[in-house]
Design an enzyme around this catalytic site. Structure first.
Site, PDB file in Angstrom:
ATOM      1  N   GLU A 108       4.900  10.850  -2.725  1.00 44.13           N
ATOM      2  CA  GLU A 108       4.362  11.235  -4.040  1.00 44.13           C
ATOM      3  C   GLU A 108       2.861  10.933  -4.099  1.00 44.13           C
ATOM      4  O   GLU A 108       2.071  11.753  -4.567  1.00 44.13           O
ATOM      5  CB  GLU A 108       5.091  10.442  -5.138  1.00 44.13           C
ATOM      6  CG  GLU A 108       4.512  10.684  -6.518  1.00 44.13           C
ATOM      7  CD  GLU A 108       4.926   9.611  -7.520  1.00 44.13           C
ATOM      8  OE1 GLU A 108       6.134   9.304  -7.613  1.00 44.13           O
ATOM      9  OE2 GLU A 108       4.032   9.070  -8.198  1.00 44.13           O
ATOM     10  N   SER A 143      17.570   7.348  -6.918  1.00 43.61           N
ATOM     11  CA  SER A 143      18.116   8.275  -5.908  1.00 43.61           C
ATOM     12  C   SER A 143      19.538   7.888  -5.496  1.00 43.61           C
ATOM     13  O   SER A 143      20.023   8.327  -4.459  1.00 43.61           O
ATOM     14  CB  SER A 143      17.184   8.302  -4.694  1.00 43.61           C
ATOM     15  OG  SER A 143      16.885   6.999  -4.279  1.00 43.61           O
ATOM     16  N   CYS A 159       6.914   6.695 -14.999  1.00 46.46           N
ATOM     17  CA  CYS A 159       8.036   7.555 -15.381  1.00 46.46           C
ATOM     18  C   CYS A 159       8.941   6.812 -16.359  1.00 46.46           C
ATOM     19  O   CYS A 159       9.354   5.684 -16.089  1.00 46.46           O
ATOM     20  CB  CYS A 159       8.803   7.919 -14.116  1.00 46.46           C
ATOM     21  SG  CYS A 159      10.378   8.646 -14.472  1.00 46.46           S
TER      22      CYS A 159
END
Ligand code: SF4
Length: 293
Positions: free
Chosen positions: A124, A266, A194
């Site tokens: 990222e 994840s 986030c």
């Protein structure tokens, strides 16, 4: 022994969306390749492979099949290279990462040095730096702020890798300002953390305060899972970061009354269920041998 699951954990919406997009594309297009692993979780990668999503690790390995960009996103250089190769692109970049990329480009064009608080080797971060058009620098830790070049522009913008904790980002920004106050004429801080990650971290922290053992499930390479484990450790509770139920050692649970379970963004639901089942099985074994409290 009580097993308590964090009220927010596991697949975030960005990963869920990427996995679904890849599965749909693989079915519709008769198989695709993903540029890097979709998620830091071997079991998920294996399930996707069975659904027709193979992983390639470099542009050289692309064989003409459609290529999926993962939720981490890529820099514009990679997008251009894919265009040149001429393959169909399935872009599953998480919208929250896209926002960071847009900020990086906008701030670089406004003349700011763009400092990204994050791991320069993380996918990222590499992508976001790509959008900063040569004006981006990643700094993984506040202790490394002294490595910033002396000739940094005086207008400085700071973004964060999306999965960092609020506390660490705030501390990083404070330290940057303290150490470079004489040099900085303008400091812009963009909160690119986030929400999915911060609320998972808050839930993990709250749970870590109520239990005497925390199990954090997620890939060993997964940054957000590592940060979840850090949050729990900071609460002073014994914490183990595992990727799957098979890594749980029987000795961990002996003598514990309350075990907390959380999982990185994840980590699929089935991996969490397997861990809870394994903990229950160990509890039964301990009870049978009379060692449980
Ligand atoms: S952790 Fe957040 S930024 Fe990363 S993929 Fe998930 S929703 Fe997107």
């Amino acid at each position: 022994m009580e097993i308590i699951k964090a009220h927010e954990m596991g697949f975030c919406f960005g990963v869920r969306r990427a996995v679904e997009m890849m599965e749909e594309a693989a079915e519709k297009l008769g198989g695709i390749t993903s540029l890097g692993s979709t998620v830091h979780n071997r079991q998920v990668v294996e399930r996707l492979r069975e659904a027709g999503v193979d992983v390639v690790t470099s542009l050289e390995e692309i064989d003409g099949r459609p290529v999926a960009v993962t939720a981490h996103g890529v820099g514009p250089q990679v997008s251009s290279a894919l265009e040149e190769i001429g393959v169909t692109v399935v872009d599953t970049t998480c919208p929250i990462v896209t926002r960071s990329q847009q900020w990086a480009r906008h701030l670089a064009r406004e003349g700011f040095a763009v400092i990204v608080f994050g791991d320069p080797d993380h996918k990222e971060v590499r992508g976001v730096l790509g959008w900063a058009e040569g004006k981006g620098i990643a700094v993984p830790d506040e202790e490394l702020l002294h490595t910033l070049p002396e000739d940094l522009p005086s207008r400085v913008a700071v973004l964060s890798q999306t999965t960092h904790t609020e506390a660490r980002f705030a501390s990083f920004v404070r330290r940057l300002f303290e150490t470079r106050m004489d040099h900085i004429s303008e400091l812009r801080v963009i909160n690119t953390l986030c929400n999915a990650t911060t609320s998972q971290q808050a839930a993990a922290q709250e749970l870590a305060r109520r239990v005497d053992l925390m199990i954090v499930i997620g890939g060993h390479d997964s940054a957000n899972t590592r940060h979840l484990a850090e949050v729990c450790e900071e609460e002073g509770v014994e914490t183990h970061h595992i990727e799957s139920a098979s890594e749980i050692e029987p000795g961990w649970v002996a003598g514990h009354e309350r075990v907390g379970v959380t999982a990185g963004a994840s980590t699929p639901d089935f991996a969490v269920d397997e861990v809870v089942e394994r903990l229950r099985e160990l509890e039964r074994q301990l009870s049978a041998s009379g060692r449980s409290k």
